[in-house]
Design a protein around this motif. Structure first.
Motif, mmCIF file in Angstrom:
data_model
loop_
_atom_site.group_PDB
_atom_site.id
_atom_site.type_symbol
_atom_site.label_atom_id
_atom_site.label_comp_id
_atom_site.label_asym_id
_atom_site.label_seq_id
_atom_site.Cartn_x
_atom_site.Cartn_y
_atom_site.Cartn_z
ATOM 1 N N GLU A 149 -7.013 4.903 -7.289
ATOM 2 C CA GLU A 149 -7.927 3.778 -7.472
ATOM 3 C C GLU A 149 -7.301 2.479 -7.005
ATOM 4 O O GLU A 149 -7.934 1.674 -6.299
ATOM 5 N N GLU A 150 -6.042 2.258 -7.363
ATOM 6 C CA GLU A 150 -5.347 1.051 -6.908
ATOM 7 C C GLU A 150 -5.149 1.072 -5.400
ATOM 8 O O GLU A 150 -5.207 0.030 -4.735
ATOM 9 N N LYS A 151 -4.922 2.318 -4.901
ATOM 10 C CA LYS A 151 -4.737 2.440 -3.465
ATOM 11 C C LYS A 151 -6.006 2.081 -2.713
ATOM 12 O O LYS A 151 -5.968 1.418 -1.668
ATOM 13 N N ALA A 152 -7.152 2.483 -3.249
ATOM 14 C CA ALA A 152 -8.427 2.133 -2.607
ATOM 15 C C ALA A 152 -8.645 0.616 -2.639
ATOM 16 O O ALA A 152 -9.139 0.025 -1.664
ATOM 17 N N LYS A 153 -8.292 -0.001 -3.738
ATOM 18 C CA LYS A 153 -8.427 -1.459 -3.812
ATOM 19 C C LYS A 153 -7.530 -2.154 -2.783
ATOM 20 O O LYS A 153 -7.918 -3.152 -2.161
ATOM 21 N N GLN A 154 -6.324 -1.602 -2.630
ATOM 22 C CA GLN A 154 -5.401 -2.211 -1.675
ATOM 23 C C GLN A 154 -5.907 -2.044 -0.251
ATOM 24 O O GLN A 154 -5.767 -2.954 0.580
ATOM 25 N N ARG A 162 -8.513 -4.470 4.569
ATOM 26 C CA ARG A 162 -9.690 -4.512 5.430
ATOM 27 C C ARG A 162 -10.322 -5.905 5.436
ATOM 28 O O ARG A 162 -10.734 -6.417 6.481
ATOM 29 N N VAL A 163 -10.357 -6.524 4.273
ATOM 30 C CA VAL A 163 -10.914 -7.887 4.190
ATOM 31 C C VAL A 163 -10.067 -8.870 4.994
ATOM 32 O O VAL A 163 -10.598 -9.782 5.650
ATOM 33 N N LEU A 164 -8.742 -8.700 4.946
ATOM 34 C CA LEU A 164 -7.888 -9.570 5.742
ATOM 35 C C LEU A 164 -8.184 -9.429 7.230
ATOM 36 O O LEU A 164 -8.229 -10.426 7.971
ATOM 37 N N PHE A 165 -8.390 -8.178 7.695
ATOM 38 C CA PHE A 165 -8.757 -7.973 9.091
ATOM 39 C C PHE A 165 -10.076 -8.673 9.409
ATOM 40 O O PHE A 165 -10.212 -9.346 10.442
ATOM 41 N N HIS A 166 -11.051 -8.505 8.547
ATOM 42 C CA HIS A 166 -12.360 -9.114 8.789
ATOM 43 C C HIS A 166 -12.264 -10.646 8.821
ATOM 44 O O HIS A 166 -12.911 -11.307 9.651
ATOM 45 N N LEU A 203 0.819 -1.215 0.000
ATOM 46 C CA LEU A 203 0.000 0.000 0.000
ATOM 47 C C LEU A 203 0.855 1.268 0.000
ATOM 48 O O LEU A 203 0.495 2.286 -0.621
ATOM 49 N N THR A 204 2.004 1.204 0.654
ATOM 50 C CA THR A 204 2.837 2.408 0.768
ATOM 51 C C THR A 204 3.500 2.805 -0.550
ATOM 52 O O THR A 204 3.922 3.970 -0.709
ATOM 53 N N ILE A 205 3.596 1.871 -1.490
ATOM 54 C CA ILE A 205 4.282 2.199 -2.742
ATOM 55 C C ILE A 205 3.296 2.425 -3.884
ATOM 56 O O ILE A 205 3.721 2.613 -5.023
#
Length: 838
Positions: free
Chosen positions: A213-218, A223-227, A206-208
């Motif tokens: 748009e790609e950042k939002a997907k990342q 978030r899905v991994l946390f869930h 995410l930092t790179i």
């Protein structure tokens, strides 16, 4: 494994020690010695000597371990020690070969894989692909979260496509993380480490990313991994929730830190609460497993309880992870592998998973034949290729099993598989060759029952699938050469011929085997089976021939069995028998009392009074006095008389001092003589079976040897049955003609009385002999009292003492006594008395 010294070193130093020094990838033949600080001192020489001595000692150890492994390639501990010695010496080529050789025989522990991969990585001699394959092999053998973390870190650091964040690299790394999550993400205590590594990798991506748009997907991916993680019962879930809220705050989603679920979606909250409940239920099991003081047996029981609980919950993935944890900590416990494979066969049925688990199970517990059998069956269920099935079968046969029966199970499982797949185009020659290999391999040690099972199956398949009756007969003929004395072999062979309709061949087999001696009642059974066979399948001539052949054989077997029973009875009879033995009822016995028992009663005489008369008492007293006067012991005299009576009486007349408990009236009794000495009571009963009415059989036996004397008394219900039995006189019993006559006790008594005078003569005295004899002889039969014995002929047994000749009687004395030369008749005696009165 590393030595204790190596485990205390940092990882970089340990790697350098393995490499032999500087760790730059070159392999020195020997570590350089440090220069001496003082040339005047000889400490450097001692150091060199010590190093050379240590090297020589390590080399000797390596050579010794190599010799051991050549003779015992399946010695696990020797492999471990050999690898330690090579790792210490720095001989990387031998070390690599030793690890490969051990892994061919056994799975390596996660710690061994970590050492191997780190050694190879530190040397930088191997390419990235080879080391990656080592990691892949390691994580496949046992579940180890630590080894997975090392694998993920290695790929992330050394794979250029991953480090450069290329699309292919990102895809490869994410697939590897998903693989790791599938393998150990449900591990309650350590699975969170894999989820954490996955999130950290995605956060680094995410930092790179510059594109919004790609950042939002990342962001959404993280978030899905946390869930996903918050919905799984893992340890320290509260810190994961706090980290999730903090991360959401960084993304601009404000929430109340004092509230546990502020800013968390409702569906995530619901899943989190359920996961917390699940974790609390499992925490008690996890606490028991974390306890380091628990023995392996106790840990096994805890795992089994935990597994049973997870199976009741119904989540196959969670059950599978728990089984993986159990076999990782207890890899050689066969019960765990048996339960694991059985669960997969019934529940998951995933071919790749089944192959992997069975492969590892049979490598850890090579001695468990049931695992190999299940392995072959599982491969057949998932329709594995014939090459794969043959490979597993050959591996199984090369293992060491506790008994020969387990090898038989492996061979039969292989044959079953080939038989079921014969319709798929397999050649029947594969089945025949498998049977031939099994017979050659198993016959020297296989029992008769197992050998019969194998050959019966083989012959059956030769007939049904091979359509080759000649080959089937060849199977049985070869079996007869090895086990021709086993009845079941002949029975199966005959049954095959009957089932195939070859009656003539079956008859020939009966003719070949009916004279053989089989165990137990087998010889009789085969004769009866032949007669029954001819009754059902043969002509009358065939039946008559079978009877003609079998009957003499049956009689021969019956005689042999009778002889064996007599031998058994002879060896089994104790030396001392009880007084109520039926074979001793007619024999004299001893009693401490001096009173003689009454004589055997005649059938037509009423019982006499139990009280003796005055004359009898007088005679008994006089007899006792005479015995004492003669300086002879009464007990010895009576014992001597008993022995004489036993020898002289063929009818076993009882004349001992002991009162017998039973007396036989012999009213309906047959006296049987000339009996074969091998005959017993059962043979006599069968002899009179056509007559019937037998109530008792008393076979006379020798008092000491207990062998039959060839005489017997047979009691019948009535005279009608007795007369019918007498008509069997001169009939044959066991091939010998026997004499059957009515038992007449009076004849036996007369013979005993006639032969007893000379033996009891020494007990009589000479006082008043002539006078008493003359008086007694002058009495008529009517004048003789009933309680006095009647003299018949020369029988003077039990006669008054004055009648019999006294001790010291000689012919010379007899001639000198003119008055006693001739006994007078009653008439002459009467005239003599009248003349005196006159």
């Amino acid at each position: 494994m590393a030595t204790p010294m190596e485990e205390d070193l940092p990882e970089a130093e340990a790697a350098a020690a393995v490499a032999g020094g500087d760790g730059d990838g070159e392999k020195p033949t020997q570590a350089p010695a440090a220069p001496p600080s003082d040339p005047d001192l000889d400490s450097s020489d001692s150091d060199d000597d010590g190093r050379e001595g240590g090297v020589m000692l390590d080399e000797l150890r390596i050579q010794a371990m190599e010799r051991i492994l050549q003779g015992q390639p399946l010695d696990y501990d020797s492999h471990v020690q050999y690898i330690r010695c090579l790792r210490k010496s720095g001989n990387i080529e031998k070390l690599r070969a030793a690890r490969e050789e051990m892994n061919k025989c056994f799975p390596l522990t996660p710690k061994m894989w970590q050492e191997w991969t780190k050694d190879e990585s530190s040397l930088r001699l191997e390419s990235f692909e080879n080391i990656e394959k080592l990691y892949e092999r390691g994580v496949q053998e046992y579940l180890s979260v630590r080894l997975w973390r090392d694998y993920l870190d290695f790929v992330e650091e050394n794979d250029k496509s991953v480090s450069q964040c290329s699309p292919s690299g990102l895809t490869k790394m994410r697939n590897l993380f998903e693989h790791a999550i599938t393998a150990g993400g449900l591990h309650v205590t350590e699975g969170g480490k894999l989820w954490e590594a996955y999130r950290e990798y995605e956060m680094a991506i995410l930092t790179i990313i510059d594109d919004e748009e790609e950042k939002a997907k990342q962001v959404q991916r993280i978030r899905v991994l946390f869930h996903r993680q918050l919905s799984i019962p893992l340890a320290d879930m509260e810190s994961t929730l706090a980290e999730y809220k903090s991360w959401e705050a960084e993304q601009g989603n404000a929430n109340d830190p004092s509230s546990d679920f502020d800013g968390v979606p409702s569906n995530v909250v619901s899943a989190y609460k359920k996961a917390i409940e699940m974790y609390n239920v499992r925490k008690q099991y996890e606490d028991q497993l974390i306890n380091g003081d628990v023995s392996d047996s106790d840990k096994l029981q805890e795992f089994l309880k935990y597994i049973k609980f997870e199976e009741s919950s119904g989540d196959p993935a969670r059950v599978q992870v728990l089984y993986e944890r159990a076999v990782s900590e207890l890899p050689v416990v066969s019960d765990l592998w048996m339960g694991y494979t059985n669960y997969l066969d019934k529940t998951l049925k995933v071919p790749a998973v089944l192959k992997s688990v069975y492969h590892r199970a049979t490598r850890n517990c090579t001695w468990v034949s049931e695992l190999w059998v299940r392995y072959l069956l599982s491969l057949e269920r998932i329709r594995a290729s014939e090459e794969e099935l043959r490979h597993v079968f050959e591996q199984a046969i090369q293992c060491s099993f506790p008994s020969i029966k387990e090898y038989l199970d492996i061979y039969l499982t292989r044959v079953d598989s080939l038989r079921r797949r014969i319709a798929d185009g397999l050649d029947f020659q594969l089945i025949r060759q498998t049977f031939m290999d099994a017979t050659e391999f198993l016959s020297p040690q296989m029992g008769t029952e197992d050998l019969l099972l194998l050959h019966a199956y083989w012959a059956k398949l030769e007939c049904t699938l091979g359509n080759d009756l000649a080959s089937a007969r060849g199977v049985w003929e070869n079996t007869l050469k090895k086990s021709g004395s086993v009845l079941e072999v002949w029975q199966h062979y005959i049954a095959m011929e009957i089932e195939t309709g070859h009656i003539h061949e079956a008859r020939s087999l009966y003719k070949r085997c009916y004279t053989k001696r089989f165990a137990g009642s087998g010889s009789e059974d085969i004769c009866h089976a032949w007669i029954r066979f001819e009754r059902e399948h043969g002509t009358l001539d065939d039946y008559d021939l079978a009877v003609k052949k079998a009957d003499p054989r049956l009689k021969e077997l019956m005689m042999f069995k009778a002889q064996q029973e007599v031998k058994v009875d002879t060896y089994s009879v104790p030396k001392e028998t009880t007084a109520n033995d039926s074979s001793q009822k007619r024999k004299p016995s001893k009693m401490p009392t001096k009173q003689e028992p009454p004589a055997k009663k005649r059938k037509d005489n009423p019982p006499k009074s139990a009280e003796p008369s005055d004359d009898q008492r007088s005679k008994e007293q006089s007899s006792t006095d005479n015995v004492k006067a003669g300086d002879v012991s009464g007990e010895k005299t009576e014992a001597s008389m008993e022995m004489n009576l036993a020898d002289s009486s063929r009818t076993e007349y009882t004349s001992s001092k002991e009162s017998k408990p039973n007396f036989y009236s012999d009213k309906c009794t047959a006296y049987v003589s000339n009996i074969d000495l091998t005959a017993n009571e059962e043979h006599i009963r069968r002899f009179f079976s056509d007559v019937g009415g037998v109530t008792a059989i008393r076979l006379l036996r020798d008092k000491f040897t207990k062998k039959s004397r060839g005489l017997a008394y047979v009691d019948f219900l009535d005279n009608e049955h007795l007369e019918a039995a007498i008509r069997k006189n001169k009939h044959k019993l066991l091939g010998k003609k026997v004499s059957v006559a009515r038992s007449d006790p009076s004849k036996g008594k007369k013979s005993r009385e006639a032969g007893s005078f000379s033996k009891d003569q020494d007990r009589l005295t000479a006082s008043g002999d002539r006078g008493e004899k003359a008086v007694f002889a002058s009495k008529s039969d009517k004048e003789i009292p009933k309680d006095e014995p009647k003299i018949i002929g020369k029988n003077t047994f039990a006669a008054p003492r004055s009648v019999v000749k006294p001790l010291g009687w000689t012919k010379k004395d007899d001639k000198s006594d003119v008055g006693a030369e001739e006994l007078k008749s009653n008439e002459e005696f009467r005239n003599l008395l009248l003349k005196k009165r006159c």
